[in-house]
Design a protein around this motif. Structure first.
Motif, mmCIF file in Angstrom:
data_model
loop_
_atom_site.group_PDB
_atom_site.id
_atom_site.type_symbol
_atom_site.label_atom_id
_atom_site.label_comp_id
_atom_site.label_asym_id
_atom_site.label_seq_id
_atom_site.Cartn_x
_atom_site.Cartn_y
_atom_site.Cartn_z
ATOM 1 N N ILE A 1 22.761 31.113 -25.818
ATOM 2 C CA ILE A 1 23.277 29.774 -25.548
ATOM 3 C C ILE A 1 24.220 29.799 -24.345
ATOM 4 O O ILE A 1 24.138 28.955 -23.440
ATOM 5 C CB ILE A 1 23.999 29.238 -26.789
ATOM 6 N N LEU A 2 25.112 30.785 -24.331
ATOM 7 C CA LEU A 2 26.068 30.880 -23.227
ATOM 8 C C LEU A 2 25.365 31.131 -21.898
ATOM 9 O O LEU A 2 25.721 30.550 -20.864
ATOM 10 C CB LEU A 2 27.075 31.990 -23.513
ATOM 11 N N LEU A 3 24.340 31.984 -21.930
ATOM 12 C CA LEU A 3 23.603 32.275 -20.702
ATOM 13 C C LEU A 3 22.880 31.041 -20.182
ATOM 14 O O LEU A 3 22.828 30.792 -18.974
ATOM 15 C CB LEU A 3 22.606 33.411 -20.945
ATOM 16 N N ASP A 4 22.289 30.261 -21.101
ATOM 17 C CA ASP A 4 21.568 29.059 -20.691
ATOM 18 C C ASP A 4 22.498 28.070 -19.991
ATOM 19 O O ASP A 4 22.188 27.541 -18.914
ATOM 20 C CB ASP A 4 20.913 28.394 -21.897
ATOM 21 N N PHE A 5 23.649 27.807 -20.609
ATOM 22 C CA PHE A 5 24.587 26.866 -20.008
ATOM 23 C C PHE A 5 25.198 27.439 -18.728
ATOM 24 O O PHE A 5 25.402 26.716 -17.751
ATOM 25 C CB PHE A 5 25.687 26.505 -21.014
ATOM 26 N N GLY A 6 25.468 28.734 -18.767
ATOM 27 C CA GLY A 6 26.032 29.358 -17.575
ATOM 28 C C GLY A 6 25.069 29.317 -16.409
ATOM 29 O O GLY A 6 25.463 29.038 -15.265
ATOM 30 N N TYR A 7 23.793 29.579 -16.677
ATOM 31 C CA TYR A 7 22.798 29.567 -15.601
ATOM 32 C C TYR A 7 22.649 28.165 -15.021
ATOM 33 O O TYR A 7 22.569 27.983 -13.800
ATOM 34 C CB TYR A 7 21.455 30.070 -16.120
ATOM 35 N N ALA A 8 22.588 27.164 -15.922
ATOM 36 C CA ALA A 8 22.435 25.784 -15.439
ATOM 37 C C ALA A 8 23.603 25.387 -14.552
ATOM 38 O O ALA A 8 23.431 24.790 -13.474
ATOM 39 C CB ALA A 8 22.315 24.829 -16.630
ATOM 40 N N ALA A 9 24.810 25.739 -15.002
ATOM 41 C CA ALA A 9 25.995 25.399 -14.198
ATOM 42 C C ALA A 9 25.984 26.129 -12.859
ATOM 43 O O ALA A 9 26.314 25.549 -11.807
ATOM 44 C CB ALA A 9 27.258 25.748 -14.988
ATOM 45 N N TYR A 10 25.584 27.397 -12.870
ATOM 46 C CA TYR A 10 25.546 28.181 -11.630
ATOM 47 C C TYR A 10 24.524 27.615 -10.646
ATOM 48 O O TYR A 10 24.793 27.493 -9.443
ATOM 49 C CB TYR A 10 25.225 29.639 -11.960
ATOM 50 N N MET A 11 23.326 27.247 -11.160
ATOM 51 C CA MET A 11 22.293 26.730 -10.267
ATOM 52 C C MET A 11 22.730 25.416 -9.640
ATOM 53 O O MET A 11 22.501 25.175 -8.436
ATOM 54 C CB MET A 11 20.981 26.543 -11.022
ATOM 55 N N TRP A 12 23.396 24.565 -10.408
ATOM 56 C CA TRP A 12 23.889 23.306 -9.836
ATOM 57 C C TRP A 12 24.986 23.561 -8.809
ATOM 58 O O TRP A 12 25.100 22.851 -7.802
ATOM 59 C CB TRP A 12 24.392 22.388 -10.941
ATOM 60 N N LEU A 13 25.781 24.586 -9.066
ATOM 61 C CA LEU A 13 26.823 24.935 -8.096
ATOM 62 C C LEU A 13 26.203 25.380 -6.781
ATOM 63 O O LEU A 13 26.633 24.961 -5.696
ATOM 64 C CB LEU A 13 27.720 26.036 -8.673
ATOM 65 N N VAL A 14 25.174 26.237 -6.852
ATOM 66 C CA VAL A 14 24.493 26.706 -5.648
ATOM 67 C C VAL A 14 23.870 25.527 -4.904
ATOM 68 O O VAL A 14 23.972 25.414 -3.667
ATOM 69 C CB VAL A 14 23.435 27.760 -5.996
ATOM 70 N N MET A 15 23.220 24.631 -5.644
ATOM 71 C CA MET A 15 22.606 23.466 -5.003
ATOM 72 C C MET A 15 23.665 22.558 -4.394
ATOM 73 O O MET A 15 23.456 21.954 -3.330
ATOM 74 C CB MET A 15 21.747 22.703 -6.020
ATOM 75 N N ALA A 16 24.809 22.447 -5.086
ATOM 76 C CA ALA A 16 25.874 21.592 -4.572
ATOM 77 C C ALA A 16 26.433 22.121 -3.248
ATOM 78 O O ALA A 16 26.906 21.353 -2.408
ATOM 79 C CB ALA A 16 26.991 21.481 -5.603
ATOM 80 N N ILE A 17 26.367 23.427 -3.064
ATOM 81 C CA ILE A 17 26.842 24.032 -1.812
ATOM 82 C C ILE A 17 25.771 23.948 -0.726
ATOM 83 O O ILE A 17 26.042 23.588 0.429
ATOM 84 C CB ILE A 17 27.258 25.498 -2.050
ATOM 85 N N LEU A 18 24.516 24.274 -1.100
ATOM 86 C CA LEU A 18 23.448 24.343 -0.101
ATOM 87 C C LEU A 18 22.965 22.966 0.347
ATOM 88 O O LEU A 18 22.711 22.741 1.542
ATOM 89 C CB LEU A 18 22.265 25.140 -0.665
ATOM 90 N N ALA A 19 22.803 22.048 -0.601
ATOM 91 C CA ALA A 19 22.160 20.768 -0.280
ATOM 92 C C ALA A 19 22.902 19.993 0.808
ATOM 93 O O ALA A 19 22.279 19.532 1.797
ATOM 94 C CB ALA A 19 22.011 19.932 -1.545
ATOM 95 N N PRO A 20 24.222 19.787 0.728
ATOM 96 C CA PRO A 20 24.897 19.032 1.802
ATOM 97 C C PRO A 20 24.784 19.715 3.158
ATOM 98 O O PRO A 20 24.609 19.034 4.190
ATOM 99 C CB PRO A 20 26.358 18.977 1.328
#
Length: 947
Positions: free
Chosen positions: A704-723
Motif C-alpha cells: 500500500i505504501l509503495l503504491d501511494f509513494g509511487y503515484a506521488a513520485y510520478m506526479w512530482l516528476v511530471m509536475a517538474i518536467l511538464a512546465p
C-alpha cells in the motif's frame, strides 16, 4: 449374492431384512476402510447420525440395493429413507427391473423447425412467453423428466394456459401485484406453471427449495423462515406431502396468510385483470445460498434478466437449433435463469430432470445428452467430479457426447484437475476439450458476468505462489517451477458489462495484481430486498462489490477466492479452497467435507487458521495421523502449519442447499466451542503469531505504501518536467527542436519513474522521407507520450478539435504540427477527413488512434474509418502500432498512476489494395487484426458466436 426377484414375493420380510442389513454392513465396512459397523446396526439405525451416510453413500446404497434385489426404486428414495426399515419398505413395494440398460438407449433427437427471429423488443418475461405463443404456440418448450425414464412435453401454449389459471387462483386468494409468493416445489411441471402463474398475477415469485429429508426439518424451517420473513411472503405454493410442514412454517412467518397446493389454484377460469407488467418491475427474488452468511434476497427486474439473457446468448451463439439439457435445481439462478429463462428466450427446447435423478445415477445426465443430442449443458465443478468417480466404464458403452458443444463450469471454484480428468475420461465418448468452458457469475448480476468470447481450450495459468501469497501479484511461473499456483481463466465481461479490480482504498489495480472484484452493467441488481444496510455495503458508486478476490490478464478474469473467506494470517493471504481441495485427497477424509476458515484472536489481534475435516475414523491413532498429514499440507502450500485442526464426525460441517461449504457457519460453531476441540493456550498462540507475523505484516502493508509513494513520485516528476517542456516548446520557433524537447521530456519521465520501455519492430518503419500513416490502439492518457518516446520520428498526431478550446493543449500540439479533426459535426468531419488525406502526402508521417477515445476496460474497440480512407485516397501504407501496459499504468478516469512496464510493437506496413471504400475497409480490418494479435486484449467490436 443377487436375490431372485420372484423370491421377494414368497420369502418372508424377515429374510429380506436380513439380506438388506448384511449388505449395509458390507458397505459400512468398506466406507470405514475395514472398521466394522456399530454393534447396534438394526432396522432402526439412523443412516445419517449413526452410520454417517452422506448423499453419495446413500446413492451407493441405492445402487447396490437395486442390483442385489433386481428391483427399481423411485428416485425419491435417495432423499426419503432415514433408516434401513424405510429402505426395506421401499424394497417390498418396488417393481422388478423392466427397463433396458443405459447402453441400449436409442437416440431421440429433438428436431424442431428453426425460429428465425427472437423477441428482441419485449420488456418482460410474460411478454417473452406471449411472443412465443403468438408465433408458434404448439412448439415444444420443455421436456420434463417425470422420473428416470418418462418425459412429458410442455408447449408454449400449455405453459401459458396453465399459468393464467394459476394467476386467476392467486387473484382469488387476494394476492395483489407486487406481493411475494413463495414456491416450494421440486423440479416438475407444476413448478413451471406456478412460476409463470405468479408472474401473470403480477406478484413476485420467491423460489425456495423443498425439504429433502425429515431429519433436516429444523434447519430447513429456520432457513425458510428467515427467507420468507424477509420477503414478507403472502402465500406459499407447495406439494401435498409438505403441507403439514408448511403449516408449521406459517406459524413462524406471520405474513403468510395461505398455504396451498397447485390443484387448489386451478379452479378459476377467468383471465386475471391486473394490468401489464413493466420492465422495471421485480421479476423474482433470488436468495443467495448463504455460503458466507445469512441468505440475502437479490432483487432482479425483468430488465436485468433480459439484458443478461441476451448478452449470454450473444456470446455463446445461442439459437433455436440448440438443445439444452439440465438437471440443475430451478430454485437457483444457474438452473432458473441460465437454463430455463435462457432456453425460453431463444426458443431452445429444454430437457430438464430433477437433481435427484442426477445424484442417484450421474450417468443419466450424460445419457440424456446422448439421447436428445444435447448441445448445451452446464454444471458446477462437483458434478464433473461425480461423473469421474462414480460412473463405471461399463455404464457408458455406446455413449455419444459429440453433440455437446458447450459445457459451462461455474457456480463454485473450478478445479484444473477436474477439467483435465473429466476431459480425459470422456474424450473417447466424443467429449471435446474445448467444450468445457469455465465461467463466472453471481446472483447480483442476474447469473452471468464473464464468459470466454470464443471457442477455446480452458485457459489455465501457472503463477508463482510466493509473490501471490505475499503481495497479491500474479507473476508467470517458470517452466521449472515445482510448486506453481494454477488459476482458471473465466472469460471477459458480457457485452455492456464491466469489471475492475480495486485495492483496499477503492483504487483500480493494474493487471496481474490481486484485489477485490467489482462490476457494473445492465444485469446488476438494484439491491437486497428489505435490507438497506447490505445494499449500501454492496454499492461503491456505480460499482457493485462481488465479495470475491481476483486479478485480470488481458481483460480476462481469474478468481483467487472470496473476500470473506480469505484468511489474513501473520500478514499472509491464505486461500481456503486450495487447502481444502488438498486435504480432501487424504485417504480417510470425506471428500467435499473440509472447511478452512479464519478465527479472530482478540489477544493477538490477528487471525488463526482453522481446518475442520470430517472423517469416519474415530480412533486416536488415525486422527493424529490425519492432523499430521494436514499440517504437512499446510506447510507445503502456505509455509506454516494450521493453528488448529479438528477431525470431526460426518455431517459436522454445515452446507448450503446447493452443497457449498458454509465457512461462516463453521467459524461460528468453532468460536462457540461447539466442536469440542482442545485449544492451545492463549500465550502460546500470541507468542507464536507475533514471532511469525511481524515481517509478513510489514511486507503486506508495504504494498500500500509503495503504491501511494509511487503515484506521488510520478506526479512530482511530471509536475517538474511538464512546465519546463511546455515552456520550451511554446517559445521554440523550429518544429524539429520542439519535437526534440518533447521526446527528451517523454524519455526522461519514463526513465525517472522506473518504467521499462520495450520497442520491437523498429525496422518496419520506412527509411528516408517516405510518407505513411501510423495507427495505434488507445488505452491511456500516456499513449501519445509513449509513442513519442519510442519512435524516433517527428509525427503529426491527429487530435480531437475540442482540444483547441484548451490554450495549453492547443499551443503545445500546434507547435508539434498536430492536425485537429471534428468528431461530432458530420459535415466538418468530412472536410477534415479530406484535409487529412491531402496532408498525409507530406513527408511527416501521421499518427492516429482510430478508436477515437480511450476506455478504462481492457479490450480493442471498433476503429473509425478516417485513417484508412486517408490512406487509400493518398495511396499510402498504414503501419499498425500496438501499445501494451499503458492502460494498467494510468487508466481512463483515474489520476492514480501505477508501477508497470510498457511495450511498443511496430508491425510491417500494410498497403491499400485500391482507392474505393471496400479497399479502406480491408485496410482497416487488416490493421486492426494485427493490433488485436499483439495487444493481448479481447475484441470488443463484435463477439463472434461460439460455434
Amino acid at each position: 449374492m443377487t436375490v431372485n426377484p420372484q423370491s421377494l414375493k414368497t420369502e418372508k420380510p424377515e429374510q429380506t431384512a436380513e439380506s438388506l442389513l448384511k449388505m449395509i454392513e458390507e458397505l459400512v465396512t468398506e466406507l470405514r476402510q475395514g472398521e466394522p459397523p456399530p454393534a447396534t446396526l438394526n432396522l432402526d439405525t439412523r443412516l445419517d447420525q449413526d452410520l454417517g451416510f452422506d448423499s453419495l453413500a446413500r446413492a451407493e446404497l441405492i445402487q447396490r440395493t437395486e442390483s442385489q434385489f433386481s428391483i427399481t426404486l423411485p428416485d425419491q428414495t435417495l432423499a426419503t429413507i432415514e433408516t434401513p426399515r424405510d429402505l426395506l419398505r421401499e424394497i417390498l413395494q418396488a417393481s422388478n427391473h423392466h427397463f433396458s440398460t443405459l447402453s441400449e438407449q436409442t437416440i431421440q433427437q429433438i428436431k424442431l423447425d428453426v425460429v428465425q427471429s427472437a423477441p428482441e423488443h419485449v420488456e418482460t418475461l410474460q411478454q417473452v412467453l406471449d411472443w412465443h405463443v403468438s408465433t408458434h404456440p404448439d412448439r415444444p418448450h420443455l421436456y420434463v423428466y417425470q422420473d428416470a425414464e418418462h418425459v412429458e412435453e410442455i408447449s408454449y401454449r400449455m405453459l401459458k394456459e396453465k399459468a393464467l389459471q394459476i394467476a386467476s387462483g392467486l387473484v382469488a386468494q387476494d394476492i395483489a401485484p407486487g406481493e411475494c409468493v413463495a414456491i416450494m416445489l421440486p423440479t416438475s411441471n407444476d413448478y413451471f406453471y406456478s412460476f409463470f402463474g405468479i408472474l401473470y398475477a403480477r406478484a413476485i415469485p420467491v423460489p425456495i427449495y423443498p425439504p429433502a429429508r425429515p431429519s433436516q426439518i429444523e434447519d430447513h424451517l429456520k432457513r425458510h423462515a428467515n427467507i420468507l420473513h424477509n420477503a414478507q411472503a403472502r402465500l406459499l405454493i407447495t406439494v401435498p406431502e409438505a403441507k403439514p410442514l408448511s403449516q408449521l412454517l406459517r406459524m413462524l412467518v406471520p405474513s403468510i396468510k395461505t398455504v396451498v397446493t397447485l390443484p387448489e389454484l386451478l379452479h378459476c377460469k377467468e383471465k386475471p385483470d391486473v394490468g401489464e407488467a413493466a420492465k422495471s418491475d421485480i421479476a423474482f427474488l433470488q436468495y443467495t445460498s448463504g455460503s458466507t452468511g445469512q441468505p440475502k434476497g437479490v432483487t432482479l427486474t425483468h430488465d436485468n434478466l433480459l439484458h443478461n439473457i441476451r448478452a449470454m446468448g450473444k456470446v455463446v451463439g445461442a439459437s433455436s437449433g440448440d438443445v439444452f439439457v439440465s438437471w440443475l435445481p430451478v430454485y437457483h439462478d444457474m438452473g432458473l435463469i441460465g437454463a430455463w429463462f435462457g432456453s425460453l428466450y431463444h426458443a431452445i427446447p429444454l430437457v430438464i430432470m430433477s437433481p435427484l435423478v442426477f445424484l442417484s445415477k450421474p450417468q443419466r445426465w450424460l445419457w440424456a445428452i446422448h439421447r436428445h443430442r444435447g448441445t448445451l449443458s452446464p454444471a458446477p465443478n462437483f458434478a464433473y467430479e461425480l461423473c469421474i468417480n462414480k460412473i463405471d466404464d461399463s455404464e457408458l458403452e455406446g455413449l455419444d457426447l459429440s453433440s455437446w458443444r458447450l459445457s459451462w463450469n461455474g457456480a463454485e471454484p473450478v478445479s484444473p484437475s477436474t477439467i483435465k480428468r473429466f476431459t480425459e475420461k470422456f474424450a473417447k465418448y466424443g467429449f471435446r476439450p474445448e467444450t468445457m468452458s469455465p465461467v463466472y457469475g453471481l446472483a447480483e448480476s442476474s447469473v452471468g458476468l464473464t464468459f470466454p468470447n470464443e471457442v477455446r481450450l480452458p485457459r489455465i495459468e501457472k503463477i508463482q505462489r510466493e509473490p501471490m501469497v505475499r503481495f497479491g501479484r500474479a507473476i508467470k511461473a517458470a517452466d521449472n517451477d515445482t510448486d506453481p499456483m494454477q488459476v482458471i481463466g473465466l472469460g471477459q465481461p458480457l457485452p455492456a458489462h464491466q469489471i475492475r479490480i480495486v485495492d483496499e482504498f477503492g483504487r483500480e489495480l493494474p493487471e496481474r495484481e490481486e484485489g477485490t472484484l467489482q462490476f457494473k452493467g445492465p444485469s446488476a441488481t438494484q439491491g437486497y430486498y428489505h435490507d438497506e444496510e447490505k445494499t449500501r455495503q454492496l454499492y461503491h458508486g456505480d460499482w457493485l462489490d462481488t465479495g470475491d478476490r481476483a486479478f485480470t490478464i488481458g481483460g480476462e478474469l481469474f478468481l483467487t477466492g472470496r473476500t470473506k473467506d480469505i484468511i489474513i494470517r501473520a500478514g499472509r493471504n491464505i486461500y481456503p479452497h486450495e487447502l481444502e481441495e488438498a486435504v480432501c485427497n487424504i485417504k480417510g477424509i470425506r471428500k467435499g467435507c473440509v472447511a478452512a476458515f479464519a478465527s479472530h484472536d482478540q489477544h493477538s489481534g490477528t487471525e488463526r487458521l482453522i481446518v475442520l475435516a470430517e472423517s469416519r475414523q474415530t480412533d486416536e491413532i488415525s486422527q493424529q495421523a490425519f492432523k499430521q498429514q494436514i499440517n504437512n499440507l499446510s506447510v507445503d502450500l502456505l509455509g506454516s502449519p494450521a493453528d488448529d485442526i479438528v477431525i470431526a464426525p460426518p455431517h459436522t460441517i454445515p452446507k448450503t442447499s446447493s452443497g457449498k461449504i458454509r465457512r461462516a457457519a463453521c467459524k461460528e460453531l468453532y468460536e462457540q466451542n461447539q466442536l469440542d476441540i482442545r485449544q492451545r493456550a492463549v500465550w502460546q498462540q500470541t507468542l507464536r503469531l507475533i514471532q511469525a507475523g511481524i515481517r509478513p505484516q510489514l511486507k503486506r502493508y508495504s504494498r500500500i505504501l509503495l503504491d501511494f509513494g509511487y503515484a506521488a513520485y510520478m506526479w512530482l516528476v511530471m509536475a517538474i518536467l511538464a512546465p519546463a517542456v511546455w515552456g520550451l516548446v511554446a517559445i521554440t520557433p523550429n518544429r524539429n527542436w520542439s519535437w526534440a524537447i518533447t521526446r527528451f521530456g517523454a524519455r526522461a519521465l519514463i526513465k525517472l519513474t522506473g518504467t521499462k520501455l520495450t520497442v520491437q519492430g523498429e525496422e518496419n518503419l520506412p527509411k528516408g522521407e517516405q510518407p505513411f500513416i501510423m495507427v495505434a490502439n488507445h488505452s491511456s492518457y500516456l499513449d501519445g507520450l509513449v509513442m513519442t518516446a519510442a519512435i524516433d520520428l517527428n509525427c503529426r498526431f491527429v487530435a480531437k478539435s475540442e482540444l483547441l478550446k484548451n490554450p495549453f493543449a492547443r499551443i503545445f500540439l500546434s507547435r508539434l504540427g498536430a492536425e485537429f479533426v471534428e468528431r461530432f459535426d458530420v459535415q466538418k468531419g468530412i472536410i477534415d477527413a479530406k484535409r487529412i488525406a491531402y496532408s498525409a502526402k507530406d513527408n511527416q508521417p501521421l499518427c492516429l488512434f482510430p478508436e477515437g477515445t480511450l476506455y478504462r476496460m481492457a479490450g480493442l474497440h471498433q476503429f473509425h474509418m478516417g485513417a484508412f480512407t486517408a490512406a487509400t485516397d493518398a495511396n499510402l501504407p498504414v503501419i499498425p502500432v500496438t501499445l501494451c501496459g499503458t492502460r494498467s499504468k494510468l487508466r481512463d478516469k483515474s489520476l492514480f498512476p501505477r508501477r508497470g512496464d510498457v511495450s511498443v510493437t511496430i508491425s510491417e506496413p500494410i498497403y491499400p489494395s485500391g482507392e474505393d471504400w471496400s479497399a479502406a475497409l480491408a485496410l482497416r480490418d487488416k490493421a486492426r487484426g494485427e493490433i488485436l494479435r499483439h495487444c493481448g486484449e479481447p475484441d470488443l467490436a463484435h463477439t463472434p458466436p461460439m460455434r
